[in-house]
Design a protein around this motif. Structure first.
Motif, PDB file in Angstrom:
ATOM      1  N   GLU A  39      -1.161   0.744 -12.027  1.00  0.00           N
ATOM      2  CA  GLU A  39      -1.238  -0.718 -12.082  1.00  0.00           C
ATOM      3  C   GLU A  39       0.146  -1.344 -12.180  1.00  0.00           C
ATOM      4  OE1 GLU A  39      -3.972  -2.346 -14.894  1.00  0.00           O
ATOM      5  OE2 GLU A  39      -5.283  -0.622 -14.695  1.00  0.00           O
ATOM      6  N   GLU A  68       0.826  -1.206   0.000  1.00  0.00           N
ATOM      7  CA  GLU A  68       0.000   0.000   0.000  1.00  0.00           C
ATOM      8  C   GLU A  68       0.863   1.261   0.000  1.00  0.00           C
ATOM      9  OE1 GLU A  68      -2.410  -0.880   3.451  1.00  0.00           O
ATOM     10  OE2 GLU A  68      -4.115  -1.419   2.174  1.00  0.00           O
ATOM     11  N   ASP A 102       2.352   1.563  -3.439  1.00  0.00           N
ATOM     12  CA  ASP A 102       1.282   1.959  -4.350  1.00  0.00           C
ATOM     13  C   ASP A 102       1.031   3.465  -4.252  1.00  0.00           C
ATOM     14  OD1 ASP A 102      -0.477   1.014  -6.334  1.00  0.00           O
ATOM     15  OD2 ASP A 102      -2.162   0.993  -4.924  1.00  0.00           O
ATOM     16  N   TYR A 155      -0.623   5.170  -7.362  1.00  0.00           N
ATOM     17  CA  TYR A 155      -1.744   4.237  -7.531  1.00  0.00           C
ATOM     18  C   TYR A 155      -1.911   3.798  -8.989  1.00  0.00           C
ATOM     19  CZ  TYR A 155      -2.620   5.775  -2.822  1.00  0.00           C
ATOM     20  OH  TYR A 155      -2.463   6.074  -1.501  1.00  0.00           O
ATOM     21  N   TYR A 213      -3.555  -5.096  -6.657  1.00  0.00           N
ATOM     22  CA  TYR A 213      -3.231  -6.000  -7.758  1.00  0.00           C
ATOM     23  C   TYR A 213      -2.410  -7.143  -7.187  1.00  0.00           C
ATOM     24  CZ  TYR A 213      -4.916  -2.351 -10.791  1.00  0.00           C
ATOM     25  OH  TYR A 213      -5.719  -1.434 -11.394  1.00  0.00           O
ATOM     26  N   ARG A 241      -7.679  -6.783   1.153  1.00  0.00           N
ATOM     27  CA  ARG A 241      -7.760  -5.556   0.358  1.00  0.00           C
ATOM     28  C   ARG A 241      -8.010  -5.949  -1.106  1.00  0.00           C
ATOM     29  NH1 ARG A 241      -6.215  -4.084   4.951  1.00  0.00           N
ATOM     30  NH2 ARG A 241      -5.624  -1.994   5.533  1.00  0.00           N
ATOM     31  N   PRO A 242      -9.283  -5.997  -1.517  1.00  0.00           N
ATOM     32  CA  PRO A 242      -9.593  -6.469  -2.866  1.00  0.00           C
ATOM     33  C   PRO A 242      -9.073  -5.561  -3.977  1.00  0.00           C
ATOM     34  CG  PRO A 242     -11.556  -5.616  -1.799  1.00  0.00           C
ATOM     35  CD  PRO A 242     -10.468  -5.633  -0.761  1.00  0.00           C
ATOM     36  N   TYR A 243      -8.755  -4.300  -3.668  1.00  0.00           N
ATOM     37  CA  TYR A 243      -8.312  -3.361  -4.700  1.00  0.00           C
ATOM     38  C   TYR A 243      -6.830  -3.509  -5.054  1.00  0.00           C
ATOM     39  CZ  TYR A 243      -6.706  -0.892  -0.561  1.00  0.00           C
ATOM     40  OH  TYR A 243      -6.106  -0.585   0.624  1.00  0.00           O
TER      41      TYR A 243
END
Length: 190
Positions: free
Chosen positions: A157, A147, A150, A155, A174, A170-172
């Motif tokens: 990909e 995090e 990121d 933020y 990658y 944390r589903p968001y």
């Protein structure tokens, strides 16, 4: 030229297994714990991975970081060594030691596995490392570090989390199932 930031412990090297072995000096039950049972970053099978006595022993054991077993093998290390020719690759890890520099130990560990001139950075703040290095792609196993990276990378990909039982929630983020899958993504971008 791309800058790649790779974590070492939990991604390339088996920290938990080695730490449990060391912890068994003080906690005999640690020798019976399966490293794959780790469900949180700081605990595995009832053993606290932040145990101060075990860390003191670790920091005073010469070349301890070189004793870790690899979590990936030949082909991935060959691919990482090749990647070092096409991109700036940094192995960013939060290791400490009181006898032999953790940077020196990490570089030796990587050279033994075929990475001839590894760039090793030992620092706790992985987000700051990403900012300082201008990281283009990163791979981490610890959610908090991923995090932070990121955020430092804006933020995009390009910050990946190696999917592990202890970094869910944390589903968001990658995620990649393996180091090889991460290398596939980076190589496709080169």
């Amino acid at each position: 030229m791309y800058t790649i930031q790779l974590d070492v412990d939990g991604v390339l090297a088996g920290f938990t297994e080695a730490f449990l072995h060391l912890a068994s000096v003080y906690y005999p039950e640690a020798a019976k714990v399966d490293p794959q049972s780790q469900t949180s970053f700081g605990e595995c099978g009832g053993i606290n991975l932040w145990d101060e006595r075990t860390w003191d022993l670790l920091k005073s054991t010469p070349w301890w970081w070189c004793s870790l077993h690899p979590l990936v093998f030949g082909d991935e290390f060959v691919r990482i060594a090749k990647l070092c020719r096409w991109a700036k690759v940094y192995f960013v890890t939060n290791r400490m030691h009181e006898v032999i520099s953790p940077t020196e130990q990490t570089a030796a560990w990587l050279r033994i596995r075929g990475v001839p001139h590894p760039n090793v950075v030992c620092m706790q703040d992985k987000g700051l490392a990403a900012e300082m290095l201008g990281t283009s792609f990163s791979l981490e196993d610890r959610l908090e570090n991923a995090e932070a990276i990121d955020g430092a990378m804006g933020y995009v990909e390009a910050s990946y989390l190696l999917d592990r039982p202890y970094n869910q929630g944390r589903p968001y983020m990658y995620r990649v199932p393996t180091v090889a899958a991460f290398l596939d993504i980076v190589e496709a971008a080169l």
